[in-house]
Design a protein around this motif. Structure first.
Motif, mmCIF file in Angstrom:
data_model
loop_
_atom_site.group_PDB
_atom_site.id
_atom_site.type_symbol
_atom_site.label_atom_id
_atom_site.label_comp_id
_atom_site.label_asym_id
_atom_site.label_seq_id
_atom_site.Cartn_x
_atom_site.Cartn_y
_atom_site.Cartn_z
ATOM 1 N N GLU A 30 -0.634 0.634 -11.237
ATOM 2 C CA GLU A 30 0.415 1.135 -10.345
ATOM 3 C C GLU A 30 0.566 0.190 -9.150
ATOM 4 O OE1 GLU A 30 2.575 3.769 -10.289
ATOM 5 O OE2 GLU A 30 3.204 2.961 -8.358
ATOM 6 N N THR A 31 1.785 -0.311 -8.946
ATOM 7 C CA THR A 31 2.010 -1.249 -7.843
ATOM 8 C C THR A 31 3.274 -0.917 -7.060
ATOM 9 O OG1 THR A 31 3.192 -2.772 -9.310
ATOM 10 C CG2 THR A 31 0.841 -3.180 -8.970
ATOM 11 N N THR A 32 3.749 0.326 -7.174
ATOM 12 C CA THR A 32 4.955 0.663 -6.423
ATOM 13 C C THR A 32 4.634 1.476 -5.174
ATOM 14 O OG1 THR A 32 5.349 2.652 -7.726
ATOM 15 C CG2 THR A 32 6.421 0.632 -8.469
ATOM 16 N N SER A 33 3.368 1.580 -4.816
ATOM 17 C CA SER A 33 3.019 2.318 -3.595
ATOM 18 C C SER A 33 1.684 1.808 -3.069
ATOM 19 C CB SER A 33 2.933 3.819 -3.899
ATOM 20 O OG SER A 33 1.831 4.081 -4.731
ATOM 21 N N THR A 34 1.199 2.433 -2.031
ATOM 22 C CA THR A 34 -0.148 2.137 -1.555
ATOM 23 C C THR A 34 -1.113 3.078 -2.262
ATOM 24 O OG1 THR A 34 0.042 3.739 0.227
ATOM 25 C CG2 THR A 34 0.713 1.472 0.721
ATOM 26 N N LYS A 35 -2.400 2.746 -2.173
ATOM 27 C CA LYS A 35 -3.415 3.611 -2.778
ATOM 28 C C LYS A 35 -3.387 4.985 -2.103
ATOM 29 C CE LYS A 35 -7.799 1.960 -3.482
ATOM 30 N NZ LYS A 35 -9.288 1.903 -3.307
ATOM 31 N N ALA A 36 -3.245 4.974 -0.780
ATOM 32 C CA ALA A 36 -3.236 6.245 -0.041
ATOM 33 C C ALA A 36 -2.076 7.135 -0.499
ATOM 34 C CB ALA A 36 -3.118 5.972 1.460
ATOM 35 N N ALA A 37 -0.886 6.535 -0.654
ATOM 36 C CA ALA A 37 0.283 7.318 -1.057
ATOM 37 C C ALA A 37 0.128 7.827 -2.487
ATOM 38 C CB ALA A 37 1.549 6.472 -0.934
ATOM 39 N N LEU A 38 -0.450 6.989 -3.348
ATOM 40 C CA LEU A 38 -0.652 7.388 -4.746
ATOM 41 C C LEU A 38 -1.621 8.566 -4.833
ATOM 42 C CD1 LEU A 38 -0.311 6.806 -7.816
ATOM 43 C CD2 LEU A 38 -2.205 5.177 -7.600
ATOM 44 N N VAL A 39 -2.732 8.458 -4.103
ATOM 45 C CA VAL A 39 -3.736 9.524 -4.148
ATOM 46 C C VAL A 39 -3.161 10.821 -3.574
ATOM 47 C CG1 VAL A 39 -5.946 10.273 -3.149
ATOM 48 C CG2 VAL A 39 -5.734 7.987 -4.173
ATOM 49 N N LYS A 40 -2.388 10.679 -2.517
ATOM 50 C CA LYS A 40 -1.785 11.873 -1.911
ATOM 51 C C LYS A 40 -0.835 12.558 -2.902
ATOM 52 C CE LYS A 40 0.441 13.395 2.303
ATOM 53 N NZ LYS A 40 1.457 13.042 3.279
#
Lengths: 267, 267
Positions: free
Chosen positions: B55-65
């Protein structure tokens, strides 16, 4: 030692357009110095000339009108672009394309049935190579039991406004990879495409010189048909093209004017 | 006869995210039925779980959230996306990238020098794979004496909103072809990428099962590292994936829930 490319008989000449006659641009581009005169001198010497182009961002009529505007002597019957060849192929095989092409190229396909598409035809769509359009082509190809992808050329890049920009070949590779398929090429370097121009001139390939700025598609492609392929140092030319791993040009010249000098001086 | 993939020791599990935990979509997507519970059951059994995603369309923080919002139990330390690995590599090699990435992914590179770029980093830019952006990357690569193209994954397509759409790999191929170069992959199926997750779990590859919907990058990639690679029939799965020419999955299951059933029932 083998005779130089211009020392052997030349009974006809094929010319690439973009990067040889002119450099394209958003304002219509500009003629490459000496090229208008070079074409006239070939004709003046009685040599048949045809224009073999992978140009797919316009119609043949619009392209010829633009080149005439730059001073070139040519008629529509002298010009061989991929679109008419694609139309013949589509009709022959009852194919209905999704057209991933530049809007200016759509009139080329005016009499082609594009309803319920069962193949993809792609050309140099430039700004219209959007993610949305690429996905439309991708989804159609993935939905077909026997996917057919027809690409008008496989060029990597071309010259526009003094810089090189991506050509249809790059996007063709994207779809080939995503769909695990191989595109059919209509245009240079397809032998049948070169042969149509040769037949129209009525000259056999061993008596013909092709002049282009694409070392693979113009030079290598014409050589594969038995012509001499001469590379010009105009258009998208890069010095590394003279040391290409698989293609050795029959000759390298600074520009079309020099190629014509050499041909006419040795007649 | 060889033991089935779930009959051999399983001391840790790597999970792909998109297509296994949830299907992405413009509204945040939706969890795949049974997957929230499946992750909880693995954890409940004391099995370490890590999420290995391209996944490269967001940040890790946004993905986890987002995934927590779908009900998944996970923290940022459990998730291994390509961007942090790329940042380490850029710093190590003093590379300043032109970022051909989705705007939502830019914060991943906040502390990276992008002035006077000397390489290209590409991710799933989706709608931002415009002709203009592709040409920026192309021109930069062509201007470099030793062009460096770093691609976050090489996936062909992924599942979004109930259809498959083009992934970064297709556009990577376009640039590779146009520039005559080969991209460096950071992300699956790069062994160093998988190994970072294995090291974090502290489990050797022969005791780990990777579950994914990408037969080449998840299944083949994990197998190349010595793991068992299990294919799910969710996400971008297509029946032809079960007869892939080069990759034979260690197992094929309907969904993550079935994979977890098999693992836990045989402990």
């Amino acid at each position: 030692m083998m005779a130089a490319w211009y020392e052997q008989t030349v009974d006809g000449v094929l010319l690439d357009i973009t990067g040889v006659l002119y450099n394209s641009g958003h304002d219509g581009g500009h003629a490459i110095p000496g090229s208008v005169d070079a074409v006239n001198r070939l004709r003046g010497a009685g040599l048949p000339v045809r224009f073999c182009t992978n140009e797919t961002t316009s119609t043949k009529a619009a392209l010829v009108k633009k080149l005439q505007g730059h001073g070139f002597t040519m008629t529509e019957t002298d010009v061989f672009p991929p679109a008419p060849a694609v139309c013949s192929l589509l009709k022959q095989r009852h194919l209905r394309p999704y057209l991933l092409v530049h809007p200016n190229a759509r009139p080329n396909f005016a009499d082609i049935d594009t309803s319920n598409p069962n193949c993809v035809v792609m050309g140099d769509a430039a700004d219209h190579f959007t993610y949305e359009n690429m996905n439309k082509a991708f989804k159609l190809l993935m939905s077909l039991e026997e996917p057919v992808l027809i690409s008008m050329g496989r060029g990597k890049y071309y010259r526009e406004e003094d810089e090189n920009v991506l050509d249809v070949g790059a996007y063709m590779k994207a779809l080939e990879y995503a769909c695990d398929i191989e595109a059919e090429i209509v245009g240079k370097p397809s032998p049948s495409f070169f042969n149509a121009a040769l037949e129209d001139m009525g000259v056999t390939s061993d008596k013909v010189v092709m002049v282009g700025d694409d070392v693979v598609n113009d030079v290598g492609g014409s050589q594969a048909c038995g012509m001499r392929g001469v590379l010009v140092r105009t258009g998208k030319y890069r010095p590394s093209d003279e040391h290409h791993p698989t293609v050795t040009p029959s000759g390298v010249v600074d520009n079309l004017a020099e190629a014509v000098d050499l041909i006419l001086n040795h007649r």
